[in-house]
Scaffold this motif. Structure first.
Motif, PDB file in Angstrom:
ATOM      1  N   GLY A 120      -3.144  18.787  -9.351  1.00 61.45           N
ATOM      2  CA  GLY A 120      -3.562  19.930  -8.544  1.00 61.45           C
ATOM      3  C   GLY A 120      -4.664  19.636  -7.540  1.00 61.45           C
ATOM      4  O   GLY A 120      -5.442  20.519  -7.194  1.00 61.45           O
ATOM      5  N   VAL A 121      -4.724  18.389  -7.084  1.00 60.32           N
ATOM      6  CA  VAL A 121      -5.762  18.001  -6.127  1.00 60.32           C
ATOM      7  C   VAL A 121      -5.240  18.263  -4.713  1.00 60.32           C
ATOM      8  O   VAL A 121      -4.213  17.708  -4.309  1.00 60.32           O
ATOM      9  N   PRO A 122      -5.929  19.110  -3.950  1.00 58.57           N
ATOM     10  CA  PRO A 122      -5.488  19.361  -2.578  1.00 58.57           C
ATOM     11  C   PRO A 122      -5.735  18.120  -1.713  1.00 58.57           C
ATOM     12  O   PRO A 122      -6.800  17.506  -1.793  1.00 58.57           O
ATOM     13  N   TYR A 123      -4.739  17.758  -0.923  1.00 63.42           N
ATOM     14  CA  TYR A 123      -4.865  16.555  -0.097  1.00 63.42           C
ATOM     15  C   TYR A 123      -3.966  16.657   1.129  1.00 63.42           C
ATOM     16  O   TYR A 123      -3.056  17.469   1.195  1.00 63.42           O
ATOM     17  N   GLN A 124      -4.267  15.803   2.092  1.00 60.13           N
ATOM     18  CA  GLN A 124      -3.396  15.575   3.237  1.00 60.13           C
ATOM     19  C   GLN A 124      -3.164  14.070   3.280  1.00 60.13           C
ATOM     20  O   GLN A 124      -4.057  13.288   2.956  1.00 60.13           O
ATOM     21  N   LYS A 125      -1.983  13.675   3.710  1.00 65.11           N
ATOM     22  CA  LYS A 125      -1.638  12.258   3.774  1.00 65.11           C
ATOM     23  C   LYS A 125      -1.469  11.844   5.230  1.00 65.11           C
ATOM     24  O   LYS A 125      -0.918  12.595   6.033  1.00 65.11           O
ATOM     25  N   GLU A 126      -1.946  10.637   5.539  1.00 63.88           N
ATOM     26  CA  GLU A 126      -1.821  10.041   6.874  1.00 63.88           C
ATOM     27  C   GLU A 126      -2.340  10.973   7.969  1.00 63.88           C
ATOM     28  O   GLU A 126      -1.615  11.393   8.852  1.00 63.88           O
ATOM     29  N   GLU A 160       0.821  -1.209   0.000  1.00 60.40           N
ATOM     30  CA  GLU A 160       0.000   0.000   0.000  1.00 60.40           C
ATOM     31  C   GLU A 160       0.855   1.259   0.000  1.00 60.40           C
ATOM     32  O   GLU A 160       0.500   2.253  -0.631  1.00 60.40           O
ATOM     33  N   SER A 161       1.997   1.217   0.683  1.00 63.15           N
ATOM     34  CA  SER A 161       2.846   2.415   0.760  1.00 63.15           C
ATOM     35  C   SER A 161       3.404   2.797  -0.612  1.00 63.15           C
ATOM     36  O   SER A 161       3.550   3.986  -0.908  1.00 63.15           O
ATOM     37  N   VAL A 162       3.695   1.824  -1.456  1.00 65.27           N
ATOM     38  CA  VAL A 162       4.177   2.127  -2.814  1.00 65.27           C
ATOM     39  C   VAL A 162       3.068   2.797  -3.620  1.00 65.27           C
ATOM     40  O   VAL A 162       3.297   3.815  -4.277  1.00 65.27           O
ATOM     41  N   LEU A 165      -9.862   8.783   1.892  1.00 69.23           N
ATOM     42  CA  LEU A 165      -9.470   7.727   0.964  1.00 69.23           C
ATOM     43  C   LEU A 165      -8.581   6.729   1.693  1.00 69.23           C
ATOM     44  O   LEU A 165      -7.531   7.090   2.221  1.00 69.23           O
ATOM     45  N   GLU A 166      -9.036   5.486   1.744  1.00 67.49           N
ATOM     46  CA  GLU A 166      -8.267   4.391   2.320  1.00 67.49           C
ATOM     47  C   GLU A 166      -7.752   3.543   1.176  1.00 67.49           C
ATOM     48  O   GLU A 166      -8.544   3.057   0.362  1.00 67.49           O
ATOM     49  N   LEU A 167      -6.466   3.350   1.107  1.00 73.50           N
ATOM     50  CA  LEU A 167      -5.885   2.499   0.069  1.00 73.50           C
ATOM     51  C   LEU A 167      -5.865   1.060   0.547  1.00 73.50           C
ATOM     52  O   LEU A 167      -5.612   0.785   1.717  1.00 73.50           O
ATOM     53  N   LYS A 168      -6.096   0.140  -0.375  1.00 76.94           N
ATOM     54  CA  LYS A 168      -6.018  -1.289  -0.090  1.00 76.94           C
ATOM     55  C   LYS A 168      -5.248  -1.962  -1.209  1.00 76.94           C
ATOM     56  O   LYS A 168      -5.571  -1.783  -2.378  1.00 76.94           O
ATOM     57  N   ALA A 169      -4.229  -2.725  -0.851  1.00 72.05           N
ATOM     58  CA  ALA A 169      -3.481  -3.513  -1.825  1.00 72.05           C
ATOM     59  C   ALA A 169      -3.924  -4.963  -1.644  1.00 72.05           C
ATOM     60  O   ALA A 169      -3.263  -5.760  -0.991  1.00 72.05           O
ATOM     61  N   ILE A 170      -5.098  -5.261  -2.214  1.00 70.17           N
ATOM     62  CA  ILE A 170      -5.703  -6.577  -2.042  1.00 70.17           C
ATOM     63  C   ILE A 170      -6.131  -7.126  -3.395  1.00 70.17           C
ATOM     64  O   ILE A 170      -6.221  -6.381  -4.378  1.00 70.17           O
ATOM     65  N   GLU A 171      -6.398  -8.406  -3.426  1.00 63.41           N
ATOM     66  CA  GLU A 171      -6.816  -9.070  -4.660  1.00 63.41           C
ATOM     67  C   GLU A 171      -8.218  -8.642  -5.092  1.00 63.41           C
ATOM     68  O   GLU A 171      -8.485  -8.421  -6.253  1.00 63.41           O
ATOM     69  N   ALA A 213       0.573   4.419  -2.397  1.00 61.82           N
ATOM     70  CA  ALA A 213       0.332   5.736  -1.792  1.00 61.82           C
ATOM     71  C   ALA A 213       1.331   6.757  -2.312  1.00 61.82           C
ATOM     72  O   ALA A 213       0.964   7.900  -2.610  1.00 61.82           O
ATOM     73  N   ASP A 214       2.593   6.362  -2.417  1.00 53.30           N
ATOM     74  CA  ASP A 214       3.611   7.282  -2.942  1.00 53.30           C
ATOM     75  C   ASP A 214       3.291   7.691  -4.376  1.00 53.30           C
ATOM     76  O   ASP A 214       3.403   8.860  -4.747  1.00 53.30           O
ATOM     77  N   ALA A 215       2.884   6.719  -5.190  1.00 49.12           N
ATOM     78  CA  ALA A 215       2.546   7.014  -6.582  1.00 49.12           C
ATOM     79  C   ALA A 215       1.290   7.888  -6.669  1.00 49.12           C
ATOM     80  O   ALA A 215       1.233   8.824  -7.471  1.00 49.12           O
ATOM     81  N   LEU A 216       0.305   7.595  -5.833  1.00 45.92           N
ATOM     82  CA  LEU A 216      -0.921   8.396  -5.840  1.00 45.92           C
ATOM     83  C   LEU A 216      -0.628   9.824  -5.409  1.00 45.92           C
ATOM     84  O   LEU A 216      -1.203  10.769  -5.959  1.00 45.92           O
ATOM     85  N   GLU A 217       0.280   9.988  -4.479  1.00 47.86           N
ATOM     86  CA  GLU A 217       0.656  11.336  -4.040  1.00 47.86           C
ATOM     87  C   GLU A 217       1.221  12.134  -5.217  1.00 47.86           C
ATOM     88  O   GLU A 217       0.923  13.321  -5.372  1.00 47.86           O
ATOM     89  N   ILE A 218       1.974  11.482  -6.065  1.00 47.72           N
ATOM     90  CA  ILE A 218       2.500  12.145  -7.268  1.00 47.72           C
ATOM     91  C   ILE A 218       1.347  12.530  -8.196  1.00 47.72           C
ATOM     92  O   ILE A 218       1.293  13.664  -8.698  1.00 47.72           O
TER      93      ILE A 218
END
Length: 94
Positions: free
Chosen positions: A46-52, A31-33, A80-86, A35-40
């Motif tokens: 130009g989407v305003p966001y906060q992480k964690e 999920e952290s990978v 937004l909750e990220l999930k790295a699941i099947e 998340a890093d890509a989504l942050e980019i």
């Protein structure tokens, strides 16, 4: 479900960005990978966001020891909750 979305256009836009990340990276990462890509992607678009973001939880007037950590808060509107699941189960959708 889409009839119940408060921020339908914004939600669909963010889902599209998530799909862009998935299409670029494919499956198999943590999920952290993603998340890093989504942050980019959020930054590029130009989407305003906060992480964690850390939220205290109040139960019957008492603040609990454990907190809720949201992966992303988009434009102070969408959690937004990220999930790295099947596969996404119904319990993942809130």
């Amino acid at each position: 479900m889409s009839d119940k979305l408060l921020y339908k256009d914004e939600s669909y836009f963010v889902i599209g960005l998530c799909m862009d990340v998935h299409n670029e990276l494919g499956k198999g990462f943590s999920e952290s990978v993603y998340a890093d890509a989504l942050e980019i992607e959020l930054g590029i678009n130009g989407v305003p966001y906060q992480k964690e973001v850390n939220y205290r939880i109040n139960y019957k007037g008492k603040v609990l020891k454990h907190h809720y950590y949201a992966d992303f808060v988009i434009d102070n509107k969408i959690i937004l909750e990220l999930k790295a699941i099947e596969k996404i189960a119904s319990g993942h959708v809130k």
